[in-house]
Design a protein around this motif. Structure first.
Motif, PDB file in Angstrom:
ATOM      1  N   GLY A   1     -17.383  -6.142  -7.390  1.00 36.24           N
ATOM      2  CA  GLY A   1     -16.509  -7.199  -7.900  1.00 36.24           C
ATOM      3  C   GLY A   1     -15.951  -8.065  -6.786  1.00 36.24           C
ATOM      4  N   ALA A   2     -15.520  -7.448  -5.691  1.00 36.59           N
ATOM      5  CA  ALA A   2     -14.999  -8.212  -4.552  1.00 36.59           C
ATOM      6  C   ALA A   2     -16.087  -9.094  -3.953  1.00 36.59           C
ATOM      7  CB  ALA A   2     -14.438  -7.259  -3.494  1.00 36.59           C
TER       8      ALA A   2
ATOM      9  N   ARG B   1     -17.923  -0.408  -8.410  1.00 38.33           N
ATOM     10  CA  ARG B   1     -17.566  -1.613  -9.166  1.00 38.33           C
ATOM     11  C   ARG B   1     -16.552  -2.482  -8.439  1.00 38.33           C
ATOM     12  NH1 ARG B   1     -15.232   2.727 -11.506  1.00 38.33           N
ATOM     13  NH2 ARG B   1     -12.989   2.651 -11.921  1.00 38.33           N
ATOM     14  N   ARG B   2     -15.607  -1.889  -7.710  1.00 42.10           N
ATOM     15  CA  ARG B   2     -14.605  -2.692  -6.994  1.00 42.10           C
ATOM     16  C   ARG B   2     -15.259  -3.463  -5.855  1.00 42.10           C
ATOM     17  NH1 ARG B   2     -11.309   1.800  -8.368  1.00 42.10           N
ATOM     18  NH2 ARG B   2      -9.656   1.139  -9.792  1.00 42.10           N
ATOM     19  N   ARG B   3     -16.116  -2.803  -5.092  1.00 43.79           N
ATOM     20  CA  ARG B   3     -16.813  -3.488  -4.000  1.00 43.79           C
ATOM     21  C   ARG B   3     -17.730  -4.586  -4.534  1.00 43.79           C
ATOM     22  NH1 ARG B   3     -19.052   1.189   0.053  1.00 43.79           N
ATOM     23  NH2 ARG B   3     -17.073   2.250   0.375  1.00 43.79           N
TER      24      ARG B   3
END
Length: 150
Positions: A69-70, A65-67
């Motif tokens: 999102g980025a 999710r962080r990747r």
């Protein structure tokens, strides 16, 4: 014990499945017929594989999710506008398909006659003063029961 003679007027001739015209629009009937001709265990296995694939996709999206999102925050506004437009179009298409499906199930006699082989009775119905009625004017059932039958 009943003899077959007394039942003759009640029974009607059942046509071959290939001779029936499907009430489903366009090539959709061909697709539905293709999948429904698989043996039931294969149909159930297909649904199970689809559920597992969906769960794996959700797991993958959550894990990264962080990747993701980025990556999403680094895109231009034009991409967001395009994606939003596509999402609205998909939503509208879904609403339209849902309404058409509901209307077909509730207001089109073709829904009922697509499965119920009632040739002589339906012909008499269409030639009578009741020809303007829909099946569900007399045979009322819930939308859920109709969708289960569909």
């Amino acid at each position: 014990m009943l003899s077959g003679k007394g039942l003759a007027p009640i029974l009607q001739e059942v046509p071959e499945p290939q001779s029936l015209e499907s009430p489903l629009p366009g090539g959709f009937a061909t697709i539905v017929r293709f999948f429904l001709n698989f043996p039931q265990p294969l149909q159930i296995a297909g649904v199970a594989v689809g559920v597992v694939a969906a769960l794996m996709a959700v797991f993958f999206a959550w894990r990264y999710r962080r990747r993701i999102g980025a990556w999403l925050t680094s895109r231009s506004r034009a991409l967001y506008a395009s994606a939003g437009g596509v999402a609205v179009l998909v939503l509208l298409a879904g609403v339209w398909a849902g309404f058409e499906g509901w209307h077909y199930v509730q207001h089109d006699n073709g829904f009922c006659t697509g499965c119920h082989v009632m040739g002589p009775a339906f012909v008499r119905f269409t030639e009578s003063e009741h020809s303007q009625l829909e099946c569900h004017d007399c045979h009322q059932q819930s939308v859920f029961a109709s969708m289960r039958q569909l």
